[in-house]
Each structure stands twice: as C-alpha cells, then as structure tokens.
Design a protein around this motif. Structure first.
Motif: not given
Length: 208
Positions: A45-51, A65-70, A116-121
C-alpha cells in the motif's frame, strides 16, 4: 558479447532474455546495495501500490523507487550499472533481433529516460496481471546465496519466463504480465526474490 535470446508470446509480442547481463563484480555491487536499502522498502500500500479499477490490491511485495532513497542517483551502483541497458552497442544488437527497439536508434544517442523501482518478495508474495505505464520494461533478477525460495517466475500473457539469478527480461510495457507466488523454503529474512524494474519512457520533443 552478451547472449540475447528472443522469444514471443502467442499474440506475437516480443520479449528478450539476457542471462548473466552483469559480470560477477557488478552483480555483487547491485545485490549489496539492495540489501542495504531493503529495510526502507514499503509494503504493497506504500510506494508504487497497484490496484484494479475496483480498488482491489494486485501487488503483494515490498518496493521503493530508487530516487526516494538517493537524492543524487549518481551515488547509486544500481543506477550507474543499469545505464548499460541503453548503450548504443547493446541496443543496436537488440534492434537487429526485435523491431520494437529500432525506434530508440536515432543517431548516436537514445531518446529515452527511465524510472527505477526496487522490489522484494518473500513468502506468498506475488504480483497479479498488470501492464506498466512506460514504453519498455526491464526486469533484472537477483537473490542472496544460497537460494532459499521457489517460484517468482514471470508470465507474459501465457508464456513463462523462469526466475533466474542475474537474468534480465525486456518487453513492451503494454504486455500483460504477472509474478507467480514466492515460496520460501525456510524463514530467512533477506533471502527472498529481488527485482529491479527499469521503466523506459520515450522523451517528448521538448525534453530532447
């Protein structure tokens, strides 16, 4: 020269698979950066949530999103190394195999920009059928060794692309695709499925 495998879905939409895109040193730099940033990833529900149109969530993973961190992407190994996707030599080779890349070849530069979006499953995480709001989607896959999960494969319509360490998958962003559930072999935080999604957008005339 990288080995490029070209395939198609039943509807004829092309996609490209490149194994071992990065060398061993580069792949380790990328994984180390992902491990450092992972605690800052947000839930579905946070960064880049999809529905779906009715509001139903289809994205079950953690992402950022990478630019949120750097604040300056030049400090990111991930950003720096994924610039190789757009090098003229590589794109020219792709264009010889796949028509969709030909529009990117204009002189000595590529008329594009990416996000660039980073994802972890981890356990039971998945991503239901969706399309991306871009021109081309680049998905790079990695994981901590030893591998402690199964699943996490991608279906492009009805065509399965198996998850594999250091594999790059490229396809038109309008292609419906999904990620199958990840099944952890044991509870091991950080040993799940990592994906780096580069969404390539064509520049408009006023951006060139």
């Amino acid at each position: 020269m990288r080995k490029i495998e070209l395939d198609t879905t039943t509807s004829g939409i092309p996609f490209v698979v490149v194994d071992n895109f990065f060398n061993e040193y580069e792949a380790q730099l990328i994984l180390n950066e992902l491990k450092t940033i992972r605690p800052f990833f947000e839930g579905s529900g946070g960064s880049g949530g999809a529905t779906k149109p009715d509001g139903t969530t289809i994205k079950f993973n953690n992402s950022l999103w990478l630019y949120y961190y750097f604040s300056n992407l030049d400090f990111s190994h991930i950003h720096r190394l994924t610039r190789q996707y757009y090098e003229l030599e590589f794109v020219s080779e792709l264009a010889e195999k796949c028509w969709v890349f030909k529009s990117l070849l204009m002189g000595d530069s590529l008329p594009c920009r990416d996000a660039i979006q980073l994802l972890y499953y981890e356990q039971n995480n998945n991503y239901d059928v969706h399309t991306d709001r871009a021109f081309l989607t680049f998905l790079y896959w990695t994981h901590e060794a030893p591998k402690k999960f199964s699943g996490g494969d991608v279906f492009l319509e009805d065509k399965k692309v198996k998850f594999k360490f250091n594999r790059l998958l490229i396809f038109p962003s309008i292609t419906p695709h999904r990620v199958t559930p990840v099944r952890m072999q044991e509870e091991a935080a950080g040993y799940g499925r990592y994906c780096i999604s580069n969404f390539l957008h064509q520049r408009t005339m006023d951006e060139n």
